[in-house]
Design a protein around this motif. Structure first.
Motif, PDB file in Angstrom:
ATOM      1  N   ALA B  55     -18.454 -66.780 -21.594  1.00 11.46           N
ATOM      2  CA  ALA B  55     -19.466 -66.216 -22.486  1.00 11.46           C
ATOM      3  C   ALA B  55     -18.941 -64.920 -23.096  1.00 11.46           C
ATOM      4  CB  ALA B  55     -20.756 -65.969 -21.724  1.00 11.46           C
ATOM      5  N   GLU B  56     -18.388 -64.073 -22.256  1.00 10.62           N
ATOM      6  CA  GLU B  56     -17.808 -62.793 -22.705  1.00 10.62           C
ATOM      7  C   GLU B  56     -16.783 -63.025 -23.827  1.00 10.62           C
ATOM      8  OE1 GLU B  56     -18.158 -59.727 -20.649  1.00 10.62           O
ATOM      9  OE2 GLU B  56     -16.949 -58.575 -22.080  1.00 10.62           O
ATOM     10  N   ASN B  57     -15.857 -63.953 -23.584  1.00 11.04           N
ATOM     11  CA  ASN B  57     -14.811 -64.218 -24.575  1.00 11.04           C
ATOM     12  C   ASN B  57     -15.369 -64.814 -25.861  1.00 11.04           C
ATOM     13  OD1 ASN B  57     -12.788 -63.282 -22.904  1.00 11.04           O
ATOM     14  ND2 ASN B  57     -12.447 -65.313 -21.973  1.00 11.04           N
ATOM     15  N   ARG B  58     -16.302 -65.744 -25.704  1.00 10.07           N
ATOM     16  CA  ARG B  58     -16.822 -66.436 -26.888  1.00 10.07           C
ATOM     17  C   ARG B  58     -17.727 -65.521 -27.712  1.00 10.07           C
ATOM     18  NH1 ARG B  58     -15.563 -71.871 -27.549  1.00 10.07           N
ATOM     19  NH2 ARG B  58     -17.585 -72.390 -28.449  1.00 10.07           N
ATOM     20  N   VAL B  59     -18.520 -64.691 -27.053  1.00 11.65           N
ATOM     21  CA  VAL B  59     -19.380 -63.777 -27.824  1.00 11.65           C
ATOM     22  C   VAL B  59     -18.508 -62.746 -28.550  1.00 11.65           C
ATOM     23  CG1 VAL B  59     -21.183 -62.011 -27.661  1.00 11.65           C
ATOM     24  CG2 VAL B  59     -21.419 -64.140 -26.391  1.00 11.65           C
ATOM     25  N   LYS B  60     -17.431 -62.298 -27.899  1.00 15.10           N
ATOM     26  CA  LYS B  60     -16.503 -61.371 -28.560  1.00 15.10           C
ATOM     27  C   LYS B  60     -15.957 -62.011 -29.843  1.00 15.10           C
ATOM     28  CE  LYS B  60     -12.821 -58.148 -27.337  1.00 15.10           C
ATOM     29  NZ  LYS B  60     -11.877 -58.311 -28.454  1.00 15.10           N
ATOM     30  N   GLU B  61     -15.557 -63.278 -29.740  1.00 17.80           N
ATOM     31  CA  GLU B  61     -15.067 -64.022 -30.904  1.00 17.80           C
ATOM     32  C   GLU B  61     -16.122 -64.120 -32.003  1.00 17.80           C
ATOM     33  OE1 GLU B  61     -12.277 -67.531 -29.121  1.00 17.80           O
ATOM     34  OE2 GLU B  61     -13.698 -68.114 -30.698  1.00 17.80           O
ATOM     35  N   MET B  62     -17.376 -64.434 -31.601  1.00 16.78           N
ATOM     36  CA  MET B  62     -18.462 -64.537 -32.596  1.00 16.78           C
ATOM     37  C   MET B  62     -18.640 -63.217 -33.331  1.00 16.78           C
ATOM     38  SD  MET B  62     -21.441 -66.543 -30.454  1.00 16.78           S
ATOM     39  CE  MET B  62     -20.952 -67.620 -29.109  1.00 16.78           C
ATOM     40  N   CYS B  63     -18.543 -62.115 -32.584  1.00 17.44           N
ATOM     41  CA  CYS B  63     -18.691 -60.787 -33.201  1.00 17.44           C
ATOM     42  C   CYS B  63     -17.590 -60.553 -34.224  1.00 17.44           C
ATOM     43  CB  CYS B  63     -18.619 -59.686 -32.139  1.00 17.44           C
ATOM     44  SG  CYS B  63     -20.062 -59.655 -31.075  1.00 17.44           S
ATOM     45  N   GLU B  64     -16.359 -60.856 -33.813  1.00 15.66           N
ATOM     46  CA  GLU B  64     -15.214 -60.606 -34.688  1.00 15.66           C
ATOM     47  C   GLU B  64     -15.259 -61.477 -35.940  1.00 15.66           C
ATOM     48  OE1 GLU B  64     -12.526 -58.512 -34.271  1.00 15.66           O
ATOM     49  OE2 GLU B  64     -13.190 -57.655 -32.371  1.00 15.66           O
ATOM     50  N   LYS B  65     -15.705 -62.725 -35.751  1.00 11.86           N
ATOM     51  CA  LYS B  65     -15.648 -63.687 -36.861  1.00 11.86           C
ATOM     52  C   LYS B  65     -16.870 -63.651 -37.761  1.00 11.86           C
ATOM     53  CE  LYS B  65     -12.673 -67.194 -34.750  1.00 11.86           C
ATOM     54  NZ  LYS B  65     -12.708 -68.527 -34.139  1.00 11.86           N
ATOM     55  N   LEU B  66     -18.043 -63.392 -37.192  1.00 12.38           N
ATOM     56  CA  LEU B  66     -19.258 -63.511 -38.012  1.00 12.38           C
ATOM     57  C   LEU B  66     -20.222 -62.328 -37.892  1.00 12.38           C
ATOM     58  CD1 LEU B  66     -21.006 -65.461 -39.881  1.00 12.38           C
ATOM     59  CD2 LEU B  66     -22.239 -66.016 -37.785  1.00 12.38           C
ATOM     60  N   LEU B  67     -20.494 -61.901 -36.660  1.00  5.27           N
ATOM     61  CA  LEU B  67     -21.649 -61.008 -36.472  1.00  5.27           C
ATOM     62  C   LEU B  67     -21.413 -59.587 -36.968  1.00  5.27           C
ATOM     63  CD1 LEU B  67     -22.824 -62.301 -32.975  1.00  5.27           C
ATOM     64  CD2 LEU B  67     -23.577 -63.031 -35.241  1.00  5.27           C
ATOM     65  N   ALA B  68     -20.169 -59.122 -36.864  1.00  2.00           N
ATOM     66  CA  ALA B  68     -19.872 -57.769 -37.335  1.00  2.00           C
ATOM     67  C   ALA B  68     -18.806 -57.829 -38.418  1.00  2.00           C
ATOM     68  CB  ALA B  68     -19.395 -56.902 -36.185  1.00  2.00           C
ATOM     69  N   ASN B  69     -18.906 -56.950 -39.367  1.00  2.00           N
ATOM     70  CA  ASN B  69     -17.826 -56.771 -40.335  1.00  2.00           C
ATOM     71  C   ASN B  69     -16.999 -55.609 -39.787  1.00  2.00           C
ATOM     72  OD1 ASN B  69     -16.174 -55.911 -42.342  1.00  2.00           O
ATOM     73  ND2 ASN B  69     -17.713 -56.002 -43.967  1.00  2.00           N
ATOM     74  N   THR B  70     -15.906 -55.960 -39.099  1.00  2.00           N
ATOM     75  CA  THR B  70     -15.201 -54.929 -38.309  1.00  2.00           C
ATOM     76  C   THR B  70     -14.478 -53.893 -39.164  1.00  2.00           C
ATOM     77  OG1 THR B  70     -13.343 -56.428 -38.046  1.00  2.00           O
ATOM     78  CG2 THR B  70     -14.960 -56.380 -36.263  1.00  2.00           C
ATOM     79  N   VAL B  71     -14.434 -54.097 -40.471  1.00  2.00           N
ATOM     80  CA  VAL B  71     -13.869 -53.051 -41.340  1.00  2.00           C
ATOM     81  C   VAL B  71     -14.796 -51.827 -41.333  1.00  2.00           C
ATOM     82  CG1 VAL B  71     -13.174 -52.467 -43.702  1.00  2.00           C
ATOM     83  CG2 VAL B  71     -12.741 -54.768 -42.822  1.00  2.00           C
ATOM     84  N   ILE B  72     -16.094 -52.081 -41.383  1.00  2.00           N
ATOM     85  CA  ILE B  72     -17.041 -50.968 -41.485  1.00  2.00           C
ATOM     86  C   ILE B  72     -18.021 -50.885 -40.311  1.00  2.00           C
ATOM     87  CG2 ILE B  72     -16.996 -50.780 -44.009  1.00  2.00           C
ATOM     88  CD1 ILE B  72     -19.608 -52.450 -44.037  1.00  2.00           C
ATOM     89  N   GLU B  73     -18.032 -51.911 -39.455  1.00  2.00           N
ATOM     90  CA  GLU B  73     -19.014 -51.920 -38.370  1.00  2.00           C
ATOM     91  C   GLU B  73     -18.340 -51.998 -37.000  1.00  2.00           C
ATOM     92  OE1 GLU B  73     -22.809 -54.243 -40.446  1.00  2.00           O
ATOM     93  OE2 GLU B  73     -21.115 -55.433 -39.722  1.00  2.00           O
ATOM     94  N   SER B  74     -18.983 -51.396 -36.023  1.00  2.00           N
ATOM     95  CA  SER B  74     -18.533 -51.556 -34.649  1.00  2.00           C
ATOM     96  C   SER B  74     -19.588 -52.382 -33.913  1.00  2.00           C
ATOM     97  CB  SER B  74     -18.358 -50.203 -33.985  1.00  2.00           C
ATOM     98  OG  SER B  74     -19.596 -49.539 -33.953  1.00  2.00           O
ATOM     99  N   TYR B  75     -19.180 -52.990 -32.807  1.00  2.00           N
ATOM    100  CA  TYR B  75     -20.157 -53.774 -32.063  1.00  2.00           C
ATOM    101  C   TYR B  75     -19.951 -53.574 -30.571  1.00  2.00           C
ATOM    102  CZ  TYR B  75     -16.309 -56.994 -31.160  1.00  2.00           C
ATOM    103  OH  TYR B  75     -15.110 -57.511 -30.741  1.00  2.00           O
ATOM    104  N   ARG B  76     -20.983 -53.853 -29.815  1.00  2.00           N
ATOM    105  CA  ARG B  76     -20.889 -53.924 -28.367  1.00  2.00           C
ATOM    106  C   ARG B  76     -21.932 -54.926 -27.940  1.00  2.00           C
ATOM    107  NH1 ARG B  76     -25.150 -50.900 -26.251  1.00  2.00           N
ATOM    108  NH2 ARG B  76     -26.153 -49.630 -27.848  1.00  2.00           N
TER     109      ARG B  76
END
Lengths: 81, 81
Positions: B55-76
């Protein structure tokens, strides 16, 4: 002083943005995603001259008047120094 | 299993929505509001068959790919049973 306001759709209110996220994740191969709900956090920096009781009352008012649409949204908030 | 994902603009990125909220509150008489920042919380319901590590790995992937725009957003995110 800071206020962290959480605003979420009430239970039973349709969340099209959450549904779009869940559907997209499923389509991307994340079949384990059953549902998604999106909510908002509003972080307010407040003048530190305010007492905790005043801050509590005023932030509640801000929520009722502007930050949440209380017909479809619920809110809660925490104050911190 | 649930994942609570917090997505916020990185420090230094302009937050026009937050600025609009702060300006409006000030105009409404809440002069104590110095700034406001808006962020998003995405609550995911996940298939309970998933292990915590997966779950940890897959949610991290979802964040990187869809949920956050990592250019301008951070996530946790946090996982809970």
């Amino acid at each position: 002083m800071k206020a962290i306001v959480h605003v979420a759709l009430k239970a039973g209110v349709l969340d099209p943005q959450g549904k779009a996220v869940a559907d997209t994740l499923t389509r991307m191969g994340y079949k384990e995603v059953e549902a998604a709900r999106i909510s908002k956090v509003i972080e307010l920096d407040l003048d530190s001259g305010l007492s905790a009781t005043d801050a509590e009352n005023r932030v509640k008012e801000m929520c009722e008047k502007l930050l949440a649409n209380t017909v479809i949204e619920s809110y809660r908030f925490e104050l911190s120094a």
